[in-house]
Design a protein around this motif. Structure first.
Motif, PDB file in Angstrom:
ATOM      1  N   MET A 103      47.592  52.569  42.229  1.00  0.00           N
ATOM      2  CA  MET A 103      46.376  53.122  42.785  1.00  0.00           C
ATOM      3  C   MET A 103      45.855  52.183  43.877  1.00  0.00           C
ATOM      4  O   MET A 103      45.789  50.973  43.694  1.00  0.00           O
ATOM      5  N   HIS A 104      45.452  52.733  44.993  1.00  0.00           N
ATOM      6  CA  HIS A 104      44.957  51.966  46.132  1.00  0.00           C
ATOM      7  C   HIS A 104      43.447  51.720  45.983  1.00  0.00           C
ATOM      8  O   HIS A 104      42.666  52.641  45.841  1.00  0.00           O
ATOM      9  N   ARG A 105      43.072  50.437  46.006  1.00  0.00           N
ATOM     10  CA  ARG A 105      41.641  50.087  45.922  1.00  0.00           C
ATOM     11  C   ARG A 105      41.136  49.813  47.335  1.00  0.00           C
ATOM     12  O   ARG A 105      41.769  49.064  48.075  1.00  0.00           O
ATOM     13  N   PRO A 106      40.030  50.412  47.698  1.00  0.00           N
ATOM     14  CA  PRO A 106      39.501  50.156  49.046  1.00  0.00           C
ATOM     15  C   PRO A 106      39.096  48.689  49.196  1.00  0.00           C
ATOM     16  O   PRO A 106      38.658  48.045  48.249  1.00  0.00           O
ATOM     17  N   LYS A 107      39.280  48.182  50.398  1.00  0.00           N
ATOM     18  CA  LYS A 107      38.898  46.811  50.705  1.00  0.00           C
ATOM     19  C   LYS A 107      37.363  46.737  50.736  1.00  0.00           C
ATOM     20  O   LYS A 107      36.702  47.606  51.306  1.00  0.00           O
TER      21      LYS A 107
END
Length: 143
Positions: A1-5
């Motif tokens: 899952m991609h976590r926003p910066k």
């Protein structure tokens, strides 16, 4: 899952008593409230450098002190519609210099009020606060 910066900078200002800057390693938090808890406009401007490169962190810009002589300070006050407070600066003995009103570590209003022999709650003190905040803001542009 991609976590926003996380954001590099978060600016807000409603919590008057929380004025200042903090950093959690990712985000610089700036409470830029211009007034204190008592609604006195004593908090100077906060200047932040936010680089175009998104991989670089935001940084606080500190203008340092003011190196105006007493004569230059009086001239600056005269040129910036400070007629109501100018006589207090002219009567101060010894005359106040830039380093007295904008030291490198920030504005110390009570010290200035004492040197000018004025009450910190009056309209003259309000004029002094506004003038010194404006001068401090201008110091950022001189860098």
């Amino acid at each position: 899952m991609h976590r926003p910066k996380p954001p590099r900078l978060h600016i807000f200002g409603h919590i008057h008593e929380g004025y200042g800057v903090s950093y959690d390693g990712n985000t610089m938090y700036v409470n830029a409230s211009s007034v204190t808890h008592g609604y006195s406009p004593d908090n100077p401007c906060i200047v932040i450098d936010l680089p175009k490169n998104v991989n670089e962190s935001a940084s606080l810009v500190v203008p340092g002190g003011c190196d105006m002589t007493a004569k230059e300070l009086l001239q600056w006050l005269g040129e910036h519609d400070c007629d109501s407070i100018l006589p207090y600066f002219e009567r101060a003995t010894p005359r106040l210099e830039g380093k007295d009103v904008i030291p490198p570590d920030g504005v110390l209003y009570e010290h200035v009020f004492k040197r000018l022999n004025i009450n910190s709650g009056g309209y003259v003190a309000e004029g002094v606060r506004r003038a010194l905040m404006r001068l401090r803001a201008e110091l950022h542009h001189r860098k």
